[in-house]
Design a protein around this motif. Structure first.
Motif, PDB file in Angstrom:
ATOM      1  N   GLY A  41       0.787  -1.228   0.000  1.00 56.72           N
ATOM      2  CA  GLY A  41       0.000   0.000   0.000  1.00 56.72           C
ATOM      3  C   GLY A  41       0.817   1.274   0.000  1.00 56.72           C
ATOM      4  N   LEU A  42       2.067   1.205  -0.407  1.00 57.16           N
ATOM      5  CA  LEU A  42       2.901   2.404  -0.461  1.00 57.16           C
ATOM      6  C   LEU A  42       2.374   3.332  -1.558  1.00 57.16           C
ATOM      7  N   PRO A  43       2.222   4.623  -1.270  1.00 53.85           N
ATOM      8  CA  PRO A  43       1.742   5.550  -2.303  1.00 53.85           C
ATOM      9  C   PRO A  43       2.658   5.559  -3.528  1.00 53.85           C
ATOM     10  N   ASP A  44       2.080   5.925  -4.664  1.00 52.42           N
ATOM     11  CA  ASP A  44       2.861   5.957  -5.902  1.00 52.42           C
ATOM     12  C   ASP A  44       4.084   6.857  -5.771  1.00 52.42           C
ATOM     13  N   GLU A  45       3.924   7.976  -5.037  1.00 52.34           N
ATOM     14  CA  GLU A  45       5.071   8.873  -4.852  1.00 52.34           C
ATOM     15  C   GLU A  45       6.211   8.154  -4.128  1.00 52.34           C
ATOM     16  N   GLY A  46       5.845   7.314  -3.172  1.00 47.74           N
ATOM     17  CA  GLY A  46       6.860   6.576  -2.427  1.00 47.74           C
ATOM     18  C   GLY A  46       7.553   5.526  -3.276  1.00 47.74           C
ATOM     19  N   ILE A  47       6.786   4.846  -4.132  1.00 48.17           N
ATOM     20  CA  ILE A  47       7.384   3.846  -5.019  1.00 48.17           C
ATOM     21  C   ILE A  47       8.348   4.513  -5.987  1.00 48.17           C
ATOM     22  N   ARG A  48       7.924   5.641  -6.553  1.00 51.51           N
ATOM     23  CA  ARG A  48       8.804   6.341  -7.504  1.00 51.51           C
ATOM     24  C   ARG A  48      10.082   6.814  -6.815  1.00 51.51           C
ATOM     25  N   ALA A  49       9.955   7.360  -5.621  1.00 52.61           N
ATOM     26  CA  ALA A  49      11.145   7.839  -4.908  1.00 52.61           C
ATOM     27  C   ALA A  49      12.089   6.684  -4.576  1.00 52.61           C
ATOM     28  N   THR A  50      11.528   5.536  -4.232  1.00 55.12           N
ATOM     29  CA  THR A  50      12.367   4.385  -3.901  1.00 55.12           C
ATOM     30  C   THR A  50      13.069   3.850  -5.144  1.00 55.12           C
ATOM     31  N   LEU A  51      12.359   3.802  -6.269  1.00 56.63           N
ATOM     32  CA  LEU A  51      12.995   3.369  -7.517  1.00 56.63           C
ATOM     33  C   LEU A  51      14.120   4.321  -7.916  1.00 56.63           C
ATOM     34  N   ASP A  52      13.899   5.610  -7.746  1.00 60.42           N
ATOM     35  CA  ASP A  52      14.965   6.574  -8.042  1.00 60.42           C
ATOM     36  C   ASP A  52      16.197   6.289  -7.186  1.00 60.42           C
ATOM     37  N   ALA A  53      15.965   5.958  -5.917  1.00 63.93           N
ATOM     38  CA  ALA A  53      17.089   5.673  -5.023  1.00 63.93           C
ATOM     39  C   ALA A  53      17.838   4.419  -5.463  1.00 63.93           C
ATOM     40  N   VAL A  54      17.098   3.402  -5.919  1.00 59.16           N
ATOM     41  CA  VAL A  54      17.744   2.167  -6.382  1.00 59.16           C
ATOM     42  C   VAL A  54      18.647   2.455  -7.572  1.00 59.16           C
ATOM     43  N   TRP A  55      18.122   3.179  -8.560  1.00 57.07           N
ATOM     44  CA  TRP A  55      18.933   3.433  -9.756  1.00 57.07           C
ATOM     45  C   TRP A  55      20.082   4.394  -9.454  1.00 57.07           C
ATOM     46  N   ASP A  56      19.857   5.337  -8.544  1.00 56.93           N
ATOM     47  CA  ASP A  56      20.956   6.232  -8.156  1.00 56.93           C
ATOM     48  C   ASP A  56      22.078   5.462  -7.462  1.00 56.93           C
ATOM     49  N   ALA A  57      21.705   4.405  -6.733  1.00 55.00           N
ATOM     50  CA  ALA A  57      22.704   3.639  -5.984  1.00 55.00           C
ATOM     51  C   ALA A  57      23.373   2.560  -6.822  1.00 55.00           C
ATOM     52  N   THR A  58      22.840   2.282  -8.007  1.00 56.82           N
ATOM     53  CA  THR A  58      23.365   1.164  -8.796  1.00 56.82           C
ATOM     54  C   THR A  58      24.827   1.370  -9.173  1.00 56.82           C
ATOM     55  N   GLY A  59      25.167   2.573  -9.613  1.00 55.08           N
ATOM     56  CA  GLY A  59      26.564   2.834  -9.956  1.00 55.08           C
ATOM     57  C   GLY A  59      27.477   2.683  -8.759  1.00 55.08           C
ATOM     58  N   ALA A  60      27.026   3.188  -7.617  1.00 55.02           N
ATOM     59  CA  ALA A  60      27.832   3.065  -6.403  1.00 55.02           C
ATOM     60  C   ALA A  60      27.941   1.609  -5.959  1.00 55.02           C
ATOM     61  N   PHE A  61      26.909   0.809  -6.242  1.00 51.64           N
ATOM     62  CA  PHE A  61      26.942  -0.607  -5.861  1.00 51.64           C
ATOM     63  C   PHE A  61      28.072  -1.337  -6.581  1.00 51.64           C
ATOM     64  N   THR A  62      28.253  -1.051  -7.847  1.00 51.85           N
ATOM     65  CA  THR A  62      29.332  -1.718  -8.585  1.00 51.85           C
ATOM     66  C   THR A  62      30.699  -1.338  -8.034  1.00 51.85           C
ATOM     67  N   GLU A  63      30.790  -0.150  -7.435  1.00 52.92           N
ATOM     68  CA  GLU A  63      32.045   0.270  -6.815  1.00 52.92           C
ATOM     69  C   GLU A  63      32.183  -0.301  -5.402  1.00 52.92           C
ATOM     70  N   ALA A  64      31.054  -0.340  -4.674  1.00 54.56           N
ATOM     71  CA  ALA A  64      31.104  -0.766  -3.271  1.00 54.56           C
ATOM     72  C   ALA A  64      31.288  -2.269  -3.133  1.00 54.56           C
TER      73      ALA A  64
END
Length: 513
Positions: free
Chosen positions: A346-369
């Motif tokens: 039941g997470l609002p759409d705004e919350g899902i979008r913000a979480t997806l943005d965080a995942v993709w923002d972290a993807t580059g750092a994940f390959t480094e970390a």
């Protein structure tokens, strides 16, 4: 001083250096003589008590060692500032401190030391109402508890509880502008779709805060705000002022079958349809569910920007051995999980979008970390032998416990053995490895090494490896460290609390080399 007013266990006068520190605290306590409000007095005393919060001493609990010594020092001072400090400690201190401080304060009053003007009202607070301001993700609660002294000096204690960090307290502060604070919270609730502000039963507030404060106090290096120590004693006392009898939400239990069912439902969903490597996706979602069940209080369906970043950039790089295919698939599986779990929870759409943005923002750092151990020249087969459970942060302590894993050697009683074929997780194979390292030792001594190796393998307790690392940093040789740890285990292995205490002592105050 009346000897009957002091217990036989009171500390003796401290050394001159420590006495000088206590004198500085008493000078700070002079501020107590200038204030009229019991609230201001309690905050000053809490700041003094926070001086040593979070610190460890070789002798044990700092509250007992330092706090009770300060009480003795103040009792001997026999000045108004000392009585003011003792009066505050009788309310804000630990149970032991409170008893000793009250006795010492009564003794000073018997000797004619003047009491502070606020002394009759200190601690005489009544809780009025409690609220919580929380985000829709479930990342944190900002608990607001309103108190007053018989309707006067109304104030709010705000406590930040971080559910991404085992629901521990991360910060606390006090506001006397209660009306403005509550209106700001209500305004955010009305205007921000990702925030909620609701009333909280004071009994439930106490249950929540007691648990959260216990988590903070139990952590060796809690990630608290810089100013938290000054409010710690005040917070502890205010939580005690709330009515008991509340309940914390019980974390759901996800057994093996329930986790497998959850993974299967996700993999059969529309959100997972575009995941190309189904085998890697299955292993990745198992890790996502594991993290939610074991490190997020049984909430695998909860998703948030912060939780996803911690999973990708902190937990996976430290804890999990991923194959190259899993490393490539993980961000994509996590994004699909966010869409699926967010919708189900039941997470609002705004919350899902913000979480997806965080995942993709972290993807580059994940390959480094994320650093595969094989990238540092470690043989992948050797790593897998040491990490059959994929627990990546266990690699150094297991290699420390069992460093001889390759080569053919003659081992007494076993003939020619290829160590590379042995399984260090198997008791029989582990015994052969230890016999190779200690060919001339008696079986009894070898059994002591095995008990230590098993504990290091499982990280039980964590302080065992922490102590070994501290001794390595101080220049001790591995074999000497093993024997020192064995000695502690032989003496205290059956008493977990005593074992941890002795390891702390060895870690912080090692014997001379």
């Amino acid at each position: 001083m009346n000897p009957r007013s002091r217990s036989s266990g009171d500390p003796q006068p401290p050394p001159n250096e420590i006495a000088g520190i206590f004198d500085d605290m008493l000078r700070h306590a002079r501020e107590l003589l200038a204030v009229r409000s019991p609230l201001d007095a309690e905050l000053i005393v809490s700041e003094i008590l926070g001086t040593w919060w979070g610190h460890r001493t070789p002798q044990g609990d700092a509250d007992r060692i330092v706090g009770e010594a300060l009480i003795g020092h103040a009792a001997r001072a026999r000045v108004p500032a000392a009585l003011a400090l003792l009066t505050g400690m009788a309310y804000l201190g630990t149970a032991r401190q409170a008893v000793k401080a009250e006795r010492a304060a009564l003794d000073l009053m018997e000797h004619g030391v003047a009491r502070p003007a606020w002394s009759d009202r200190v601690g005489m607070v009544t809780p009025e109402e409690c609220f919580t301001s929380r985000d829709v993700y479930g990342d944190q609660d900002s608990v607001v508890c309103v108190y007053s002294y018989a309707g006067e000096d109304r104030h709010a204690l705000v406590v930040q509880v971080d559910h991404n960090r085992s629901s521990m307290v991360r910060d606390a502060w006090v506001s006397s502008r209660v009306g403005k604070l509550l209106e700001q919270c209500r305004h955010e609730h009305r205007t921000n779709p990702l925030m909620r502000f609701v009333e909280l039963d004071p009994r439930d507030a106490r249950a929540l805060l007691e648990h959260a404060l216990d988590r903070t106090d139990a952590a060796e290096h809690p990630p608290v705000a810089e100013s938290f120590a000054r409010y710690h004693a005040f917070l502890r006392a205010r939580v005690r002022a709330l009515p008991p009898g509340g309940r914390r939400p019980t974390a759901p239990v996800y057994g093996k079958d329930r986790r497998a069912t959850l993974a299967a439902r996700f993999l059969a969903s529309d959100e997972a349809e575009e995941l190309s490597d189904r085998s890697a996706a299955g292993r990745c979602v198992d890790r996502i569910i594991e993290y939610g069940c074991e490190h997020d209080q049984g909430r695998p369906l909860r998703v948030s920007p912060v939780k996803c970043e911690m999973f990708l950039l902190d937990w996976l790089p430290r804890k999990v051995l991923l194959s190259p295919d899993e490393q490539e698939a993980m961000p994509h599986v996590l994004a699909a999980w966010v869409r699926w779990a967010g919708r189900r929870s039941g997470l609002p759409d705004e919350g899902i979008r913000a979480t997806l943005d965080a995942v993709w923002d972290a993807t580059g750092a994940f390959t480094e970390a994320y650093r595969d151990p094989s990238a540092f020249g470690l043989d992948r087969d050797l790593v897998r032998r040491l990490l059959p459970d994929g627990e990546l942060d266990a690699l150094p302590r297991r290699a420390f416990a069992l460093p001889f894993l390759n080569g053919e050697h003659h081992i007494p009683g076993h003939g020619r053995v290829d160590l590379g074929t042995l399984n260090p997780a198997d008791p029989g194979d582990r015994w052969i490895m230890l016999r190779f390292e200690h060919p001339d030792d008696a079986d009894e001594h070898l059994m002591a090494h095995e008990r230590l190796a098993v504990r290091l393998w499982h990280g039980d307790p964590p302080q065992l490896w922490e102590t070994a690392q501290a001794l390595l940093d101080r220049g001790f040789e591995r074999h000497e460290i093993l024997h020192r740890l064995i000695e502690v285990l032989e003496r205290h292995g059956d008493d977990p609390q005593a074992l941890r205490a002795q390891l702390d002592t060895l870690r912080h105050s090692p014997p001379p080399m």
